[in-house]
Design a protein around this motif. Structure first.
Motif, PDB file in Angstrom:
ATOM      1  N   PRO A   1       4.329 -34.817  69.953  1.00 55.34           N
ATOM      2  CA  PRO A   1       3.014 -35.291  69.517  1.00 55.34           C
ATOM      3  C   PRO A   1       2.997 -36.816  69.485  1.00 55.34           C
ATOM      4  CG  PRO A   1       4.258 -34.487  67.635  1.00 55.34           C
ATOM      5  CD  PRO A   1       5.081 -34.193  68.865  1.00 55.34           C
ATOM      6  N   LEU A   2       1.818 -37.377  69.434  1.00 55.79           N
ATOM      7  CA  LEU A   2       1.670 -38.824  69.460  1.00 55.79           C
ATOM      8  C   LEU A   2       2.461 -39.508  68.348  1.00 55.79           C
ATOM      9  CD1 LEU A   2       0.191 -40.805  71.280  1.00 55.79           C
ATOM     10  CD2 LEU A   2      -1.724 -40.747  69.690  1.00 55.79           C
ATOM     11  N   ALA A   3       2.590 -38.864  67.204  1.00 55.93           N
ATOM     12  CA  ALA A   3       3.347 -39.445  66.085  1.00 55.93           C
ATOM     13  C   ALA A   3       4.809 -39.690  66.446  1.00 55.93           C
ATOM     14  CB  ALA A   3       3.257 -38.536  64.862  1.00 55.93           C
ATOM     15  N   ASP A   4       5.375 -38.904  67.363  1.00 59.40           N
ATOM     16  CA  ASP A   4       6.778 -39.061  67.781  1.00 59.40           C
ATOM     17  C   ASP A   4       6.947 -40.061  68.922  1.00 59.40           C
ATOM     18  OD1 ASP A   4       7.537 -37.188  65.927  1.00 59.40           O
ATOM     19  OD2 ASP A   4       7.905 -35.585  67.385  1.00 59.40           O
ATOM     20  N   PHE A   5       5.847 -40.472  69.528  1.00 60.75           N
ATOM     21  CA  PHE A   5       5.938 -41.296  70.727  1.00 60.75           C
ATOM     22  C   PHE A   5       6.632 -42.642  70.495  1.00 60.75           C
ATOM     23  CE2 PHE A   5       3.899 -42.941  74.774  1.00 60.75           C
ATOM     24  CZ  PHE A   5       4.637 -42.105  75.586  1.00 60.75           C
ATOM     25  N   PRO A   6       6.385 -43.356  69.386  1.00 67.86           N
ATOM     26  CA  PRO A   6       7.108 -44.619  69.190  1.00 67.86           C
ATOM     27  C   PRO A   6       8.630 -44.441  69.176  1.00 67.86           C
ATOM     28  CG  PRO A   6       5.207 -44.553  67.754  1.00 67.86           C
ATOM     29  CD  PRO A   6       5.332 -43.174  68.375  1.00 67.86           C
ATOM     30  N   ALA A   7       9.131 -43.397  68.536  1.00 67.17           N
ATOM     31  CA  ALA A   7      10.578 -43.154  68.513  1.00 67.17           C
ATOM     32  C   ALA A   7      11.092 -42.761  69.897  1.00 67.17           C
ATOM     33  CB  ALA A   7      10.917 -42.073  67.492  1.00 67.17           C
ATOM     34  N   LEU A   8      10.310 -42.003  70.623  1.00 66.95           N
ATOM     35  CA  LEU A   8      10.691 -41.605  71.976  1.00 66.95           C
ATOM     36  C   LEU A   8      10.795 -42.828  72.882  1.00 66.95           C
ATOM     37  CD1 LEU A   8      11.166 -39.191  73.925  1.00 66.95           C
ATOM     38  CD2 LEU A   8       8.712 -39.232  74.370  1.00 66.95           C
ATOM     39  N   VAL A   9       9.818 -43.716  72.805  1.00 67.83           N
ATOM     40  CA  VAL A   9       9.832 -44.941  73.614  1.00 67.83           C
ATOM     41  C   VAL A   9      10.991 -45.847  73.197  1.00 67.83           C
ATOM     42  CG1 VAL A   9       8.544 -47.044  74.178  1.00 67.83           C
ATOM     43  CG2 VAL A   9       7.373 -44.831  74.139  1.00 67.83           C
ATOM     44  N   ALA A  10      11.245 -45.950  71.895  1.00 63.55           N
ATOM     45  CA  ALA A  10      12.348 -46.795  71.406  1.00 63.55           C
ATOM     46  C   ALA A  10      13.696 -46.314  71.937  1.00 63.55           C
ATOM     47  CB  ALA A  10      12.351 -46.823  69.883  1.00 63.55           C
ATOM     48  N   ALA A  11      13.846 -44.998  72.090  1.00 63.84           N
ATOM     49  CA  ALA A  11      15.114 -44.428  72.553  1.00 63.84           C
ATOM     50  C   ALA A  11      15.274 -44.501  74.077  1.00 63.84           C
ATOM     51  CB  ALA A  11      15.220 -42.973  72.103  1.00 63.84           C
ATOM     52  N   ALA A  12      14.196 -44.758  74.787  1.00 63.25           N
ATOM     53  CA  ALA A  12      14.219 -44.745  76.251  1.00 63.25           C
ATOM     54  C   ALA A  12      14.723 -46.082  76.799  1.00 63.25           C
ATOM     55  CB  ALA A  12      12.812 -44.476  76.779  1.00 63.25           C
ATOM     56  N   PRO A  13      15.273 -46.066  78.012  1.00 68.15           N
ATOM     57  CA  PRO A  13      15.656 -47.330  78.658  1.00 68.15           C
ATOM     58  C   PRO A  13      14.427 -48.215  78.840  1.00 68.15           C
ATOM     59  CG  PRO A  13      16.444 -45.430  79.914  1.00 68.15           C
ATOM     60  CD  PRO A  13      15.551 -44.910  78.854  1.00 68.15           C
TER      61      PRO A  13
ATOM     62  N   SER B   1      11.975 -31.631  84.275  1.00 70.55           N
ATOM     63  CA  SER B   1      11.430 -32.466  83.194  1.00 70.55           C
ATOM     64  C   SER B   1      12.499 -33.256  82.458  1.00 70.55           C
ATOM     65  CB  SER B   1      10.653 -31.596  82.204  1.00 70.55           C
ATOM     66  OG  SER B   1      11.522 -30.720  81.526  1.00 70.55           O
ATOM     67  N   GLY B   2      13.717 -33.231  82.914  1.00 70.48           N
ATOM     68  CA  GLY B   2      14.772 -34.025  82.273  1.00 70.48           C
ATOM     69  C   GLY B   2      15.725 -33.184  81.459  1.00 70.48           C
ATOM     70  N   ARG B   3      16.767 -33.820  80.989  1.00 66.24           N
ATOM     71  CA  ARG B   3      17.782 -33.143  80.195  1.00 66.24           C
ATOM     72  C   ARG B   3      17.248 -32.871  78.789  1.00 66.24           C
ATOM     73  NH1 ARG B   3      20.300 -37.701  82.023  1.00 66.24           N
ATOM     74  NH2 ARG B   3      20.375 -38.414  79.889  1.00 66.24           N
ATOM     75  N   PRO B   4      17.309 -31.627  78.315  1.00 65.45           N
ATOM     76  CA  PRO B   4      16.799 -31.327  76.978  1.00 65.45           C
ATOM     77  C   PRO B   4      17.450 -32.149  75.876  1.00 65.45           C
ATOM     78  CG  PRO B   4      17.130 -29.315  78.196  1.00 65.45           C
ATOM     79  CD  PRO B   4      17.702 -30.436  79.035  1.00 65.45           C
ATOM     80  N   HIS B   5      18.665 -32.603  76.062  1.00 66.54           N
ATOM     81  CA  HIS B   5      19.368 -33.346  75.012  1.00 66.54           C
ATOM     82  C   HIS B   5      19.147 -34.861  75.100  1.00 66.54           C
ATOM     83  CE1 HIS B   5      21.956 -33.401  78.519  1.00 66.54           C
ATOM     84  NE2 HIS B   5      22.430 -34.541  78.057  1.00 66.54           N
ATOM     85  N   ALA B   6      18.280 -35.316  75.990  1.00 67.10           N
ATOM     86  CA  ALA B   6      18.116 -36.750  76.213  1.00 67.10           C
ATOM     87  C   ALA B   6      17.443 -37.477  75.040  1.00 67.10           C
ATOM     88  CB  ALA B   6      17.322 -37.001  77.488  1.00 67.10           C
ATOM     89  N   PHE B   7      16.748 -36.737  74.183  1.00 65.30           N
ATOM     90  CA  PHE B   7      16.074 -37.374  73.056  1.00 65.30           C
ATOM     91  C   PHE B   7      16.053 -36.400  71.888  1.00 65.30           C
ATOM     92  CE2 PHE B   7      12.250 -37.997  70.503  1.00 65.30           C
ATOM     93  CZ  PHE B   7      12.472 -39.281  70.066  1.00 65.30           C
ATOM     94  N   GLU B   8      16.410 -36.892  70.735  1.00 67.80           N
ATOM     95  CA  GLU B   8      16.359 -36.078  69.521  1.00 67.80           C
ATOM     96  C   GLU B   8      15.191 -36.536  68.690  1.00 67.80           C
ATOM     97  OE1 GLU B   8      18.338 -33.536  68.689  1.00 67.80           O
ATOM     98  OE2 GLU B   8      19.444 -33.745  70.559  1.00 67.80           O
ATOM     99  N   ARG B   9      14.360 -35.609  68.241  1.00 73.40           N
ATOM    100  CA  ARG B   9      13.261 -35.950  67.348  1.00 73.40           C
ATOM    101  C   ARG B   9      13.803 -36.457  66.030  1.00 73.40           C
ATOM    102  NH1 ARG B   9       8.772 -31.329  67.962  1.00 73.40           N
ATOM    103  NH2 ARG B   9       7.771 -32.288  69.712  1.00 73.40           N
ATOM    104  N   PRO B  10      13.130 -37.456  65.459  1.00 73.00           N
ATOM    105  CA  PRO B  10      13.592 -37.924  64.150  1.00 73.00           C
ATOM    106  C   PRO B  10      13.430 -36.821  63.096  1.00 73.00           C
ATOM    107  CG  PRO B  10      11.530 -38.981  64.791  1.00 73.00           C
ATOM    108  CD  PRO B  10      11.981 -38.152  65.948  1.00 73.00           C
ATOM    109  N   ALA B  11      14.322 -36.803  62.126  1.00 73.99           N
ATOM    110  CA  ALA B  11      14.249 -35.820  61.047  1.00 73.99           C
ATOM    111  C   ALA B  11      12.978 -36.071  60.247  1.00 73.99           C
ATOM    112  CB  ALA B  11      15.469 -35.905  60.152  1.00 73.99           C
ATOM    113  N   VAL B  12      12.317 -35.001  59.880  1.00 72.31           N
ATOM    114  CA  VAL B  12      11.072 -35.122  59.132  1.00 72.31           C
ATOM    115  C   VAL B  12      11.331 -35.023  57.647  1.00 72.31           C
ATOM    116  CG1 VAL B  12       8.729 -34.262  58.895  1.00 72.31           C
ATOM    117  CG2 VAL B  12       9.930 -33.971  61.029  1.00 72.31           C
TER     118      VAL B  12
END
Length: 141
Positions: A50-62, A130-141
């Protein structure tokens, strides 16, 4: 819908997608989030975020250059679907990743916005995934 209306919608969507590529390349998270609807989502790595997770996803990406091509867009009133090619170039190594986004768009009171964006990578083998499933971990809620 007239030809002029169709052309205006297509240009607006193209500018929206250009804004996506430029803001993510520059690390402008607020600008990047603004191209999505509030209920927007991004799919990659075997999951939908979801959009709420997008900043963390982008931060973790190259980091690097998001070079996108002209999208193929199918309009249907106040919604649309599309596919846009992507070449990502890593800023540190200049290694590339290629693929494409499959999108849905919605016309809002603020103009066209991305509702969903799904990444598909094209591998050297020719496989599309769509990429490796382990490439990004969602932050703990």
């Amino acid at each position: 819908m007239t030809a002029d209306d169709t052309t205006a919608d297509l240009v607006e969507i193209q500018q929206l997608l250009a804004r996506y590529a430029v803001t993510i390349t520059r690390g402008d998270i607020d600008g990047l989030l603004a191209v999505f609807t509030p209920d927007g989502s991004y799919s990659a790595f075997g999951d939908t975020y979801p959009l709420a997770d997008f900043p963390a996803l982008v931060a973790a990406a190259p980091k690097g250059l998001f070079l996108t091509g002209a999208p193929l867009v199918e309009l249907s009133g106040d919604t649309a679907t599309g596919t846009q090619p992507l070449c990502f170039v890593d800023h540190a190594t200049h290694e590339m990743r290629i693929g494409y986004y499959d999108d849905t768009y919605t016309r809002t009171t603020d103009g066209w916005r991305l509702r969903t964006r799904a990444m598909t990578f094209i591998r050297r083998s020719g496989a599309h995934d769509s990429g490796r499933p382990h490439a990004f971990e969602r932050p703990a809620v």
